[in-house]
Write an enzyme that holds these catalytic residues in place. Structure first.
Site, PDB file in Angstrom:
ATOM      1  N   TYR A  39     -42.484  21.353  33.325  1.00 24.48           N
ATOM      2  CA  TYR A  39     -42.169  19.946  33.556  1.00 24.48           C
ATOM      3  C   TYR A  39     -40.661  19.768  33.626  1.00 24.48           C
ATOM      4  CZ  TYR A  39     -43.019  14.935  33.591  1.00 24.48           C
ATOM      5  OH  TYR A  39     -43.067  13.607  33.948  1.00 24.48           O
ATOM      6  N   LYS A  94     -70.855  18.880  43.693  1.00 20.18           N
ATOM      7  CA  LYS A  94     -70.245  19.468  44.891  1.00 20.18           C
ATOM      8  C   LYS A  94     -68.956  20.198  44.508  1.00 20.18           C
ATOM      9  CE  LYS A  94     -70.749  19.828  49.386  1.00 20.18           C
ATOM     10  NZ  LYS A  94     -70.870  18.715  50.329  1.00 20.18           N
TER      11      LYS A  94
END
Length: 555
Positions: A39, A94
């Protein structure tokens, strides 16, 4: 497989951590240094690189391996317009399939918006996050315009799987079924029952493969779509017939192929009997087909029959396509999934069904003789070869059609990457295999008249890792090979009991007797041993007529 009950399904989805997917870090994160790189301040550097060159997002972020499954829940898997939130379990499912079959990470996004224009703008605004977008469970006819616009306005592959997934898989099945039934695609008469997204896309793809438009009759809930009818939308008008027929029953007379994407029990045995000789029926209504499997097979013994169900032969299952289509598209940096890529997937899937079936697939489905034929026109979903067959074919299609931004140049390395990605590769075993393939040795298989050893010999021969020599009775081995559906062409068979092997038995016996005479072995004893496959095979190695010997299960 046991029957799925409501209680089983609800428990499956809520046990442990609710849902079916989670996000997992891919980089170290245990130290302050790791967090500073992940970060602030380290993350600023890749941000600036991407600002200068947007394609660097594929190098520094997960974009190149990330697919979105996006739906507004207006046409959810046979459940209809149940809303975006209610469709989330399907979209998570999915996402799960993308991961387990193709190693693609996936976010499911449920958009609570039915207005097509607003939906398009939302998805377009989200598209920079992803390498590809799988549209799912969006009702027709809006889905056609939504997909068309997003394909044009996004620079990443966008595909509505309800349209193209079924089309690609069923087209592969159709190619193979026509070959088995000895019919030419340009001659067949096709009846399509259903006029939704999947039916329209299937019909368009079949025409691209060679079906003549004038030989197509499409029906909806009102009957045959013909030019006498008014108020047809653009998609239905595209397939309106000039024939003076009105009912499905009329349309089925003299048809060669029936494609059903409608509702259960609309086809009768009488309709099947009115079709041409050697008909093909794809009854894909879920969960119950347009005609029950046992009823259909009883009415036409010359029939090739496919459904969307896993408990009958010839399942038309979209999972054979979409994971690998997106895998190939993303790996080649394709900007779209175009017709060339879809046709490449069709042909690759169809061709794989004709290849010998690995033992791991037979074992997964508790079968012993899967082979190309009337009840096996498509590969099984758990076939590990799908990823190295379909994904490269799609990537090649992207390159041939000029839409690949990152063309693949080393195909061997790419196939290795796919195998490693899915855990199908073992570096140590691959090294052994490659070494064996460079200089294949002559290996004697003692019990070639048993299923396991015959399969092993054939697999080894097809993989090029040895030159098998089968010990046993030729007639028995040939019959067993035919029953198992394995090709033994090119394999040497030695029947050690044949009279023509008498000289070799005598020579081996003399050699063995000389070596074992101090142990009291006589020539007659050694000669008797030469009728035993284990002794005979080992003497082939001893005399240099073979390099290795594999004994039987119990010896």
């Amino acid at each position: 497989m046991s029957k799925v009950t409501k209680e089983m399904a609800l428990e499956y989805h809520r046990e442990g951590k609710p849902g079916k997917i989670e996000v997992v870090p891919t980089v170290p994160y245990s130290s302050q240094q790791d967090l500073a790189l992940a970060y602030s301040p380290g993350v600023a550097y890749p941000c600036l690189e991407i600002e200068q060159n947007p394609q660097d997002a594929y190098e520094y972020t997960s974009k190149g391996n990330l697919v979105a499954v996006i739906s507004n829940g207006t046409a959810v898997l046979g459940l209809g317009d149940i809303g975006a939130l209610a469709g989330k379990p399907v979209m998570e499912g999915k996402a799960l399939l993308f991961k387990i079959f193709a190693g693609l990470d996936c976010f499911d996004i449920e958009v609570n918006e039915k207005d097509p224009e607003k939906f398009i703008q939302i998805v377009k605004a989200l598209s920079p996050t992803f390498g590809g977008i799988n549209l799912e469970d969006i009702k027709a006819p809006e889905c056609f315009e939504i997909e068309r616009r997003l394909r044009e306005e996004c620079d990443i592959p966008v595909m509505h799987d309800d349209q193209h997934g079924t089309a690609i898989i069923s087209a592969a099945g159709l190619i193979n079924a026509l070959e088995i039934q000895q019919k030419n695609i340009s001659d067949i008469k096709l009846v399509v029952n259903g006029a939704g997204a999947a039916a329209v896309s299937c019909t368009r793809l079949y025409i691209a493969l060679g079906v003549r438009p004038e030989n197509v009759v499409m029906c909806d809930s009102k009957g045959v779509i013909n030019r006498k009818r008014t108020g047809l939308n653009a998609q239905k008008l595209e397939f309106a017939t000039d024939r003076d027929i009105d009912t499905l029953e009329d349309a089925m007379k003299g048809a060669d192929v029936f494609l059903g994407l409608s509702v259960k029990d609309v086809v009768t045995p009488e309709m099947l009997k009115s079709m041409n000789d050697r008909p093909i029926v794809f009854a894909l209504a879920n969960p119950d087909p347009e005609i029950a499997y046992d009823v259909a097979m009883e009415s036409r013994p010359d029939l090739i029959f496919a459904t969307g169900r896993s408990d009958y032969p010839n399942q038309i299952n979209n999972v054979l396509g979409f994971p690998y289509i997106f895998r190939g598209a993303l790996d080649s940096g394709a900007t779209v999934i175009n017709e060339t890529m879809k046709l490449a997937a069709v042909k690759a899937i169809a061709a794989l069904a004709k290849e010998p079936v690995p033992s791991v697939v037979n074992a997964a489905y508790e079968m012993s003789n899967l082979r190309f034929g009337r009840e096996y026109i498509l590969p099984k979903p758990l076939d590990p070869r799908l990823i190295t067959t379909v994904a490269p074919a799609v990537a090649r299609g992207a390159m041939e059609s000029g839409v690949a931004r990152r063309p693949i140049t080393d195909w061997d390395a790419y196939n290795d990457k796919l195998r490693q990605l899915m855990g199908y590769d073992n570096k140590l075993m691959r090294r052994f295999t490659e070494e064996a393939q460079r200089n294949p040795k002559r290996v004697v298989f003692a019990e070639a008249n048993t299923d396991n050893m015959l399969r092993a010999a054939v697999n080894a021969y097809q993989d090029g890792i040895c030159i098998p020599i089968l010990l046993g009775n030729e007639e028995m081995i040939e019959k067993r090979a035919a029953r198992l559906g394995v090709d033994i062409t090119g394999l040497e068979i030695v029947n050690l009991r044949h009279d023509r092997e008498a000289d070799r038995r005598a020579r081996y016996a003399m050699n063995l007797a000389e070596k074992r005479q101090r142990d009291g072995m006589t020539y007659p004893e050694a000669l008797e041993m030469m009728f035993d496959r284990n002794y005979f095979g080992m003497m082939m190695v001893e005399t240099g007529e073979a390099d290795a010997f594999i004994a039987g299960t119990y010896s």
